[in-house]
Design an enzyme around this catalytic site. Structure first.
Site, PDB file in Angstrom:
ATOM      1  N   ASP A 141       9.657   7.415   4.776  1.00 16.43           N
ATOM      2  CA  ASP A 141       9.686   8.406   3.773  1.00 16.43           C
ATOM      3  C   ASP A 141      10.240   9.889   4.654  1.00 16.43           C
ATOM      4  OD1 ASP A 141       7.583   7.103   1.856  1.00 16.43           O
ATOM      5  OD2 ASP A 141       5.676   7.770   2.805  1.00 16.43           O
TER       6      ASP A 141
ATOM      7  N   ASP B 251       9.290   1.083  -2.508  1.00 18.94           N
ATOM      8  CA  ASP B 251       9.706   2.351  -2.522  1.00 18.94           C
ATOM      9  C   ASP B 251      10.491   2.445  -1.456  1.00 18.94           C
ATOM     10  OD1 ASP B 251       6.230   1.354  -2.270  1.00 18.94           O
ATOM     11  OD2 ASP B 251       5.486   3.110  -2.422  1.00 18.94           O
TER      12      ASP B 251
HETATM   13  N1  GLY Z   1       5.861   5.959  -1.905  1.00 13.30           N
HETATM   14  C1  GLY Z   1       4.198   6.255  -1.735  1.00 13.30           C
HETATM   15  C2  GLY Z   1       4.193   5.765  -3.559  1.00 13.30           C
HETATM   16  O1  GLY Z   1       5.202   5.408  -3.958  1.00 13.30           O
HETATM   17  O2  GLY Z   1       2.797   6.306  -4.000  1.00 13.30           O
END
Ligand code: GLY
Length: 420
Positions: A146, A204
């Site tokens: 992330d 993601d």
């Molecule tokens: N990356 C986590 C979400 O999209 O909730």
């Protein structure tokens, strides 16, 4: 959502289902955009003032749930050990903050940058600099993919709008940590370090590739870009079903074979979690822009067409999962809509016959800019949009604002205005 339900009921009564284009005159169009910018600047500046002397970021408003509602949405029994406890009653509806190591920490500074760009208001720029600098220690984080979201949305925009040499160092150091999570045998960047998966990769993760593309541009070293494109190719091969919906989590064995395909935030392992479909179309559009590899363009087009087919709401704001019950009570996900709008505007410029994606993005932006979704100034705990869903299966962030809904909404508005 009262007005919203009334509208949905009227649409059903008229036999109108599915997202439809809305015609507006140019005068009305200027009005909705002007109002959206005005609300955004007000909300962001008041939130920034509230948090000026802290080290935290605004993430959402505390929301709760009824167990029976979760079970009805998911279609199965829910056990307390798989969900977050409800927050204490006194917190419900209040602003929920997060530390800078939270995956969403880059979105508030990023929203300040976009709002500055949209309005030219120097106070927004000053706050954007202040909140971006707060994230400096994130450059050292190694335990999550992330960091791409966290640092690219903040420092990436800072580099565009107020460049200086120290920004480049932050971006490259963070990209080094992201690159270190790439396993060439598997052909993917590892997403998470928690859970019982051997090597989890979530859809993601496509969003974090932009930082790697930028690192190659900044350093001249092709390794970041090559890893990103390999990740995109492996994901294209393993994350998608024949109908172009995607799994949320694919975990790999050490030899690169697939261990398991599952969901984490969707309705079930075989469902199409709305935001995940948004991440997918955004990610493949970006990879095509970067590489000109037509396989990525085809994938983006297939996913985009699937999204338009599978979104059944009249206002184009999807339910939290495309397979969730199509009922007025089912929570929407404005964040998914905002991600989709932003991706579709780019795709409209790249795809043959791309106008339909631009039209769809405009429809989403008009819906999000109407009172059903756009907050009134001073309301909504300082967030811009209402009605997103973070993780319904965990009882977390249901029908509530999310800082990334605001970020991608402003990003899409900016792209929309540039293309006009
Ligand atoms: N990356 C986590 C979400 O999209 O909730």
């Amino acid at each position: 959502m009262k007005q919203h339900h009334l509208f949905a009921a009227m649409a059903l009564a008229l036999g109108l289902t599915g997202c439809r284009p809305q015609s507006q005159s140019n005068v009305a169009e200027e009005a909705w955009i002007g109002h959206a910018k005005d609300v955004a600047a007000y909300q962001l500046l008041s939130t920034a003032a509230d948090l000026e002397d802290t080290l935290v970021m605004p993430r959402t408003r505390w929301s709760g749930y009824e167990l029976s509602f979760l079970e009805q949405q998911l279609g199965h029994k829910v056990y307390m050990d798989s969900i977050h406890p409800n927050p204490p009653k006194e917190l419900l509806g209040k602003r929920r903050l997060c530390p800078i190591i939270d995956w969403t920490s880059g979105f508030f500074p990023g929203s300040l940058w976009y709002a500055y760009e949209l309005t030219g208001n120097d106070s927004l720029k000053a706050q954007a600099i202040r909140f971006t600098n707060r994230l400096n220690p994130v450059r050292k984080l190694k335990g999550t993919h992330d960091v791409g979201f966290m640092v690219y949305c903040s420092y990436g925009n800072a580099l565009r709008l107020a460049p200086n040499d120290t920004i480049k160092d932050v971006l490259v150091e963070t990209a080094d940590n992201l690159y270190a999570r790439f396993n060439p045998t598997i052909g993917c960047i590892r997403s998470w370090d928690f859970g019982s998966w051997n090597y989890p990769v979530i859809i993601d993760n496509m969003m974090n590739l932009e930082l790697l593309f930028k690192a190659t541009q900044l350093t001249g070293d092709p390794k970041y870009r090559e890893a990103a494109l390999t990740h995109a190719r492996t994901t294209l091969k393993n994350h998608f079903r024949p109908d172009y919906t995607c799994y949320h989590v694919v975990s790999y064995n050490n030899d690169g074979t697939v261990e398991t395909k599952q969901t984490h935030q969707g309705k079930n392992d075989e469902s199409a979690w709305s935001r995940g479909q948004g991440w997918a179309v955004y990610g493949y559009t970006l990879c095509y822009k970067e590489s000109q590899d037509s396989a990525f363009l085809q994938q983006a087009i297939h996913v985009a067409d699937m999204i338009m087919r599978r979104t059944t709401t009249a206002d184009c704001i999807p339910y939290w999962d495309f397979d969730a019950p199509a009922t007025p009570e089912t929570p929407r996900d404005a964040s998914a809509a905002a991600v989709i709008a932003s991706a579709f505007i780019d795709l409209s410029e790249l795809a043959p016959n791309g106008q339909k994606y631009a039209d769809y993005a405009k429809r989403i932006l008009q819906s999000l800019s109407a009172p059903d979704y756009l907050a009134e100034k001073g309301e909504n705990e300082g967030f811009i949009l209402m009605h997103s869903t973070g993780s319904l299966p965990h009882g977390s962030e249901i029908d509530t604002p999310l800082n990334y809904a605001d970020y991608y909404y402003l990003e899409a508005l900016r792209k929309y205005l540039k293309n006009k």
